[in-house]
Scaffold this motif. Sequence first.
Motif, PDB file in Angstrom:
ATOM      1  N   PRO A 141     -26.163  37.027 -15.574  1.00 38.59           N
ATOM      2  CA  PRO A 141     -24.844  36.456 -15.283  1.00 38.59           C
ATOM      3  C   PRO A 141     -24.883  34.943 -15.154  1.00 38.59           C
ATOM      4  CG  PRO A 141     -25.805  37.338 -13.279  1.00 38.59           C
ATOM      5  CD  PRO A 141     -26.769  37.669 -14.398  1.00 38.59           C
ATOM      6  N   ALA A 142     -23.722  34.350 -15.324  1.00 37.48           N
ATOM      7  CA  ALA A 142     -23.558  32.904 -15.170  1.00 37.48           C
ATOM      8  C   ALA A 142     -22.220  32.630 -14.509  1.00 37.48           C
ATOM      9  CB  ALA A 142     -23.638  32.203 -16.522  1.00 37.48           C
ATOM     10  N   ALA A 143     -22.159  31.596 -13.693  1.00 37.70           N
ATOM     11  CA  ALA A 143     -20.916  31.223 -13.027  1.00 37.70           C
ATOM     12  C   ALA A 143     -20.989  29.754 -12.642  1.00 37.70           C
ATOM     13  CB  ALA A 143     -20.674  32.080 -11.784  1.00 37.70           C
ATOM     14  N   GLY A 144     -19.824  29.133 -12.517  1.00 36.87           N
ATOM     15  CA  GLY A 144     -19.803  27.740 -12.116  1.00 36.87           C
ATOM     16  C   GLY A 144     -18.397  27.222 -11.925  1.00 36.87           C
ATOM     17  N   PHE A 145     -18.302  25.997 -11.438  1.00 36.82           N
ATOM     18  CA  PHE A 145     -17.000  25.357 -11.259  1.00 36.82           C
ATOM     19  C   PHE A 145     -17.150  23.856 -11.430  1.00 36.82           C
ATOM     20  CE2 PHE A 145     -18.839  24.662  -7.116  1.00 36.82           C
ATOM     21  CZ  PHE A 145     -18.323  23.440  -6.713  1.00 36.82           C
ATOM     22  N   VAL A 146     -16.048  23.214 -11.788  1.00 33.87           N
ATOM     23  CA  VAL A 146     -15.971  21.753 -11.815  1.00 33.87           C
ATOM     24  C   VAL A 146     -14.656  21.360 -11.168  1.00 33.87           C
ATOM     25  CG1 VAL A 146     -15.795  19.698 -13.254  1.00 33.87           C
ATOM     26  CG2 VAL A 146     -17.403  21.493 -13.868  1.00 33.87           C
ATOM     27  N   ALA A 147     -14.732  20.524 -10.151  1.00 34.39           N
ATOM     28  CA  ALA A 147     -13.552  20.027  -9.446  1.00 34.39           C
ATOM     29  C   ALA A 147     -13.272  18.595  -9.878  1.00 34.39           C
ATOM     30  CB  ALA A 147     -13.771  20.089  -7.933  1.00 34.39           C
ATOM     31  N   GLN A 148     -12.047  18.334 -10.317  1.00 30.27           N
ATOM     32  CA  GLN A 148     -11.665  16.995 -10.746  1.00 30.27           C
ATOM     33  C   GLN A 148     -11.333  16.133  -9.541  1.00 30.27           C
ATOM     34  OE1 GLN A 148     -12.025  16.098 -13.888  1.00 30.27           O
ATOM     35  NE2 GLN A 148     -12.623  18.204 -14.421  1.00 30.27           N
ATOM     36  N   GLN A 149     -11.812  14.892  -9.576  1.00 29.05           N
ATOM     37  CA  GLN A 149     -11.561  13.924  -8.525  1.00 29.05           C
ATOM     38  C   GLN A 149     -10.978  12.653  -9.142  1.00 29.05           C
ATOM     39  OE1 GLN A 149     -12.194  14.754  -5.289  1.00 29.05           O
ATOM     40  NE2 GLN A 149     -12.850  16.779  -6.037  1.00 29.05           N
ATOM     41  N   PRO A 150     -10.278  11.836  -8.347  1.00 33.03           N
ATOM     42  CA  PRO A 150      -9.737  10.581  -8.901  1.00 33.03           C
ATOM     43  C   PRO A 150     -10.820   9.694  -9.513  1.00 33.03           C
ATOM     44  CG  PRO A 150      -8.773  11.034  -6.753  1.00 33.03           C
ATOM     45  CD  PRO A 150      -9.876  12.036  -6.946  1.00 33.03           C
ATOM     46  N   TRP A 151     -12.040   9.790  -8.997  1.00 29.79           N
ATOM     47  CA  TRP A 151     -13.129   8.936  -9.477  1.00 29.79           C
ATOM     48  C   TRP A 151     -14.006   9.607 -10.530  1.00 29.79           C
ATOM     49  CZ3 TRP A 151     -17.312  11.865  -8.417  1.00 29.79           C
ATOM     50  CH2 TRP A 151     -17.237  12.729  -7.322  1.00 29.79           C
ATOM     51  N   GLY A 152     -13.800  10.916 -10.780  1.00 29.58           N
ATOM     52  CA  GLY A 152     -14.638  11.624 -11.746  1.00 29.58           C
ATOM     53  C   GLY A 152     -14.609  13.118 -11.521  1.00 29.58           C
ATOM     54  N   SER A 153     -15.782  13.737 -11.400  1.00 26.68           N
ATOM     55  CA  SER A 153     -15.845  15.189 -11.224  1.00 26.68           C
ATOM     56  C   SER A 153     -17.132  15.576 -10.512  1.00 26.68           C
ATOM     57  CB  SER A 153     -15.761  15.907 -12.578  1.00 26.68           C
ATOM     58  OG  SER A 153     -16.834  15.514 -13.421  1.00 26.68           O
ATOM     59  N   LEU A 154     -17.087  16.744  -9.866  1.00 29.96           N
ATOM     60  CA  LEU A 154     -18.272  17.308  -9.247  1.00 29.96           C
ATOM     61  C   LEU A 154     -18.212  18.823  -9.393  1.00 29.96           C
ATOM     62  CD1 LEU A 154     -17.437  18.646  -6.226  1.00 29.96           C
ATOM     63  CD2 LEU A 154     -17.149  16.232  -5.708  1.00 29.96           C
ATOM     64  N   GLY A 155     -19.382  19.452  -9.412  1.00 27.91           N
ATOM     65  CA  GLY A 155     -19.403  20.893  -9.592  1.00 27.91           C
ATOM     66  C   GLY A 155     -20.800  21.461  -9.465  1.00 27.91           C
ATOM     67  N   LEU A 156     -20.909  22.728  -9.781  1.00 26.22           N
ATOM     68  CA  LEU A 156     -22.173  23.441  -9.681  1.00 26.22           C
ATOM     69  C   LEU A 156     -22.172  24.587 -10.675  1.00 26.22           C
ATOM     70  CD1 LEU A 156     -24.784  23.457  -7.840  1.00 26.22           C
ATOM     71  CD2 LEU A 156     -23.677  25.351  -6.622  1.00 26.22           C
ATOM     72  N   ILE A 181     -23.539  19.111 -10.734  1.00 24.75           N
ATOM     73  CA  ILE A 181     -22.820  18.260 -11.681  1.00 24.75           C
ATOM     74  C   ILE A 181     -22.082  17.184 -10.901  1.00 24.75           C
ATOM     75  CG2 ILE A 181     -20.988  18.166 -13.418  1.00 24.75           C
ATOM     76  CD1 ILE A 181     -21.659  21.123 -14.028  1.00 24.75           C
ATOM     77  N   LEU A 182     -22.345  15.932 -11.227  1.00 28.07           N
ATOM     78  CA  LEU A 182     -21.687  14.809 -10.561  1.00 28.07           C
ATOM     79  C   LEU A 182     -21.522  13.693 -11.575  1.00 28.07           C
ATOM     80  CD1 LEU A 182     -20.647  13.507  -7.905  1.00 28.07           C
ATOM     81  CD2 LEU A 182     -22.982  12.655  -7.553  1.00 28.07           C
ATOM     82  N   ASN A 183     -20.290  13.298 -11.833  1.00 28.93           N
ATOM     83  CA  ASN A 183     -20.010  12.232 -12.790  1.00 28.93           C
ATOM     84  C   ASN A 183     -18.935  11.303 -12.241  1.00 28.93           C
ATOM     85  OD1 ASN A 183     -21.480  12.716 -15.494  1.00 28.93           O
ATOM     86  ND2 ASN A 183     -20.683  14.743 -14.982  1.00 28.93           N
ATOM     87  N   ALA A 184     -19.165  10.006 -12.355  1.00 32.15           N
ATOM     88  CA  ALA A 184     -18.194   8.998 -11.958  1.00 32.15           C
ATOM     89  C   ALA A 184     -17.731   8.248 -13.194  1.00 32.15           C
ATOM     90  CB  ALA A 184     -18.803   8.024 -10.946  1.00 32.15           C
ATOM     91  N   SER A 185     -16.422   8.208 -13.405  1.00 30.04           N
ATOM     92  CA  SER A 185     -15.854   7.535 -14.568  1.00 30.04           C
ATOM     93  C   SER A 185     -15.753   6.036 -14.311  1.00 30.04           C
ATOM     94  CB  SER A 185     -14.472   8.106 -14.883  1.00 30.04           C
ATOM     95  OG  SER A 185     -14.555   9.480 -15.198  1.00 30.04           O
ATOM     96  N   LEU A 186     -16.169   5.247 -15.303  1.00 29.73           N
ATOM     97  CA  LEU A 186     -16.085   3.799 -15.226  1.00 29.73           C
ATOM     98  C   LEU A 186     -15.101   3.314 -16.290  1.00 29.73           C
ATOM     99  CD1 LEU A 186     -19.923   3.141 -14.877  1.00 29.73           C
ATOM    100  CD2 LEU A 186     -18.243   3.424 -13.039  1.00 29.73           C
ATOM    101  N   ASP A 187     -14.995   2.037 -16.477  1.00 25.97           N
ATOM    102  CA  ASP A 187     -14.065   1.481 -17.454  1.00 25.97           C
ATOM    103  C   ASP A 187     -14.617   1.589 -18.871  1.00 25.97           C
ATOM    104  OD1 ASP A 187     -12.265   0.812 -15.455  1.00 25.97           O
ATOM    105  OD2 ASP A 187     -13.122  -1.203 -15.191  1.00 25.97           O
ATOM    106  N   ASN A 188     -13.699   1.552 -19.843  1.00 27.78           N
ATOM    107  CA  ASN A 188     -14.034   1.441 -21.263  1.00 27.78           C
ATOM    108  C   ASN A 188     -14.924   2.581 -21.767  1.00 27.78           C
ATOM    109  OD1 ASN A 188     -12.607  -1.065 -21.491  1.00 27.78           O
ATOM    110  ND2 ASN A 188     -14.371  -2.094 -20.561  1.00 27.78           N
ATOM    111  N   GLY A 189     -14.710   3.790 -21.263  1.00 26.92           N
ATOM    112  CA  GLY A 189     -15.435   4.953 -21.757  1.00 26.92           C
ATOM    113  C   GLY A 189     -16.805   5.154 -21.150  1.00 26.92           C
TER     114      GLY A 189
END
Length: 259
Positions: A141-156, A181-189
């Motif tokens: 089995p596999a399972a996971g989630f990603v929660a969107q945040q104003p600064w990016g996303s986090l999940g497991l 999973i942890l990502n912070a969005s910056l400017d210009n892609g």
Amino acid sequence: MNLRKHYLAGCLSIALAAPGGAFAQEQGQSLESAANDPTASITAYQFSDIYTPSYHNSTADGNTLQFRMAYPFRLGDLNNIFRITVPYISDSPSGASGLSDITIFNLATFDRSWGRFGVGAVALLPTGASGLSTEKWGLGPAAGFVAQQPWGSLGLFNQNIFTVAGKSSFPDVNISIIQPILNASLDNGWSIGTSEMTITYDWDRNEFISLPLGVAVKKLHRFDKTPVQFSLSYEHNFYDKSVAPKDTLNFTVKLLVPR
């Protein structure tokens, strides 16, 4: 300790890493955010060169070339993501090279106001060349989630492989993988976040066999109307009881095909 099993388990951990790459315009998710989200529905073609300059308990280095495709589809009322990962080991501590075991993955995803979660299954196919295959069929089995945040996303994400068939002379593969999973969005892609960080537990040995920590820098660029994401990551593995990757560099090019 079966050193060959642990080396192949390390390769399998890399192949099982959840990819970013989803796009859901109906939720207003930007492509920049979606490129780092492994739960949404975008077609993605990913090419990686994974170089390991140093191993624990070995003076050798190694390199893996990997192709991964993610393809979204609907089955009834459910959104699904199908993924196949094909690794080719071009250099290894043993000196062997060739195709390694293929993994396939399917996740049914469910949208929520905070993001998205998914449940599904992952399978191991013993397609590898001699010395580069576990010689086992695996399913779990596999399972996971990603929660969107104003600064990016986090999940497991969690994926599990348990042997269901294969050559009895080879050790079983019974592992669980946790991937933060942890990502912070910056400017210009640009974005910055965790590397693939596939923390792996071996149920046969009752211990973790991969304890990585790493960082990734990514850049999304549009060539005319075609979005392509480039990423470079560094990872250090703190598990040092066998021939296991110590330091790893991963350069990836991902072609995105939004619906």
